[in-house]
Design a protein around this motif. Structure first.
Motif, PDB file in Angstrom:
ATOM      1  N   GLU A  73       0.877  -1.197  -0.057  1.00 58.23           N
ATOM      2  CA  GLU A  73      -0.125  -0.097   0.002  1.00 58.23           C
ATOM      3  C   GLU A  73       0.944   1.249  -0.064  1.00 58.23           C
ATOM      4  O   GLU A  73       0.814   2.143  -0.752  1.00 58.23           O
ATOM      5  CB  GLU A  73      -1.136  -0.029   1.217  1.00 58.23           C
ATOM      6  CG  GLU A  73      -1.772   1.258   1.258  1.00 58.23           C
ATOM      7  CD  GLU A  73      -2.850   1.201   0.028  1.00 58.23           C
ATOM      8  OE1 GLU A  73      -3.164   2.535  -0.144  1.00 58.23           O
ATOM      9  OE2 GLU A  73      -2.959   0.351  -0.427  1.00 58.23           O
ATOM     10  N   VAL A  74       1.999   1.194   0.891  1.00 59.66           N
ATOM     11  CA  VAL A  74       2.886   2.371   0.810  1.00 59.66           C
ATOM     12  C   VAL A  74       3.616   2.494  -0.415  1.00 59.66           C
ATOM     13  O   VAL A  74       3.522   3.800  -1.233  1.00 59.66           O
ATOM     14  CB  VAL A  74       3.946   2.126   2.080  1.00 59.66           C
ATOM     15  CG1 VAL A  74       4.975   3.294   1.809  1.00 59.66           C
ATOM     16  CG2 VAL A  74       3.130   2.370   3.375  1.00 59.66           C
ATOM     17  N   ASP A  75       3.996   1.292  -1.091  1.00 54.78           N
ATOM     18  CA  ASP A  75       4.552   1.575  -2.512  1.00 54.78           C
ATOM     19  C   ASP A  75       3.584   2.068  -3.606  1.00 54.78           C
ATOM     20  O   ASP A  75       4.012   2.902  -4.098  1.00 54.78           O
ATOM     21  CB  ASP A  75       4.866   0.094  -2.915  1.00 54.78           C
ATOM     22  CG  ASP A  75       6.354  -0.263  -2.214  1.00 54.78           C
ATOM     23  OD1 ASP A  75       6.759   0.550  -1.367  1.00 54.78           O
ATOM     24  OD2 ASP A  75       6.394  -1.537  -2.482  1.00 54.78           O
ATOM     25  N   ARG A  76       2.282   1.590  -3.346  1.00 49.79           N
ATOM     26  CA  ARG A  76       1.255   2.082  -4.411  1.00 49.79           C
ATOM     27  C   ARG A  76       1.030   3.664  -4.090  1.00 49.79           C
ATOM     28  O   ARG A  76       0.990   4.253  -5.180  1.00 49.79           O
ATOM     29  CB  ARG A  76       0.031   1.460  -4.194  1.00 49.79           C
ATOM     30  CG  ARG A  76       0.033   0.017  -4.947  1.00 49.79           C
ATOM     31  CD  ARG A  76      -1.453  -0.432  -4.998  1.00 49.79           C
ATOM     32  NE  ARG A  76      -1.829  -0.982  -3.611  1.00 49.79           N
ATOM     33  CZ  ARG A  76      -1.510  -2.125  -2.812  1.00 49.79           C
ATOM     34  NH1 ARG A  76      -0.479  -2.917  -3.334  1.00 49.79           N
ATOM     35  NH2 ARG A  76      -2.137  -2.157  -1.648  1.00 49.79           N
ATOM     36  N   CYS A  77       0.989   4.042  -2.874  1.00 49.74           N
ATOM     37  CA  CYS A  77       0.834   5.616  -2.502  1.00 49.74           C
ATOM     38  C   CYS A  77       1.934   6.305  -3.062  1.00 49.74           C
ATOM     39  O   CYS A  77       1.780   7.540  -3.497  1.00 49.74           O
ATOM     40  CB  CYS A  77       0.514   5.643  -1.005  1.00 49.74           C
ATOM     41  SG  CYS A  77      -1.208   4.918  -0.375  1.00 49.74           S
ATOM     42  N   LEU A  78       2.973   5.881  -2.771  1.00 45.13           N
ATOM     43  CA  LEU A  78       4.326   6.700  -3.258  1.00 45.13           C
ATOM     44  C   LEU A  78       4.173   6.769  -4.882  1.00 45.13           C
ATOM     45  O   LEU A  78       4.658   7.638  -5.253  1.00 45.13           O
ATOM     46  CB  LEU A  78       5.510   5.987  -2.729  1.00 45.13           C
ATOM     47  CG  LEU A  78       6.998   6.568  -2.888  1.00 45.13           C
ATOM     48  CD1 LEU A  78       6.798   8.102  -2.400  1.00 45.13           C
ATOM     49  CD2 LEU A  78       7.829   5.962  -2.505  1.00 45.13           C
ATOM     50  N   THR A  79       4.016   5.578  -5.439  1.00 43.03           N
ATOM     51  CA  THR A  79       3.952   5.873  -6.950  1.00 43.03           C
ATOM     52  C   THR A  79       3.264   6.754  -7.263  1.00 43.03           C
ATOM     53  O   THR A  79       3.159   7.603  -8.223  1.00 43.03           O
ATOM     54  CB  THR A  79       3.754   4.286  -7.538  1.00 43.03           C
ATOM     55  OG1 THR A  79       4.759   3.371  -7.369  1.00 43.03           O
ATOM     56  CG2 THR A  79       3.525   4.660  -8.954  1.00 43.03           C
TER      57      THR A  79
END
Length: 75
Positions: free
Chosen positions: A9-15
């Motif tokens: 989720e953090v990776d998706r949000c950062l992207t």
């Protein structure tokens, strides 16, 4: 399993944050872009527990580099 889900989720949000950040910097007067960027910032802040977008992005980058979950805690 839970930490992998949180990290994803953090990776998706950062992207999403980086994408809308670039668009916002290119077209700062566009209301739609500004709104989408604000939503991306809010989502990243929620995912990382940080209070501002730049701090949230920095925390997400640190956790990616060190293989830790949100907040820098090993998981």
């Amino acid at each position: 399993m839970e930490s992998s889900r949180a990290t994803g989720e953090v990776d998706r949000c950062l992207t999403r944050y980086r994408l809308w950040e670039r668009r916002f910097l290119a077209f700062p007067a566009d209301a739609g872009t500004s709104d989408r960027f604000a939503r991306a910032v809010a989502a990243l802040c929620r995912a990382t527990g940080e209070r501002c977008g730049r701090e949230a992005a920095a925390a997400a980058d640190r956790s990616r580099r060190h293989g830790h979950g949100p907040g820098g805690d090993p998981r």
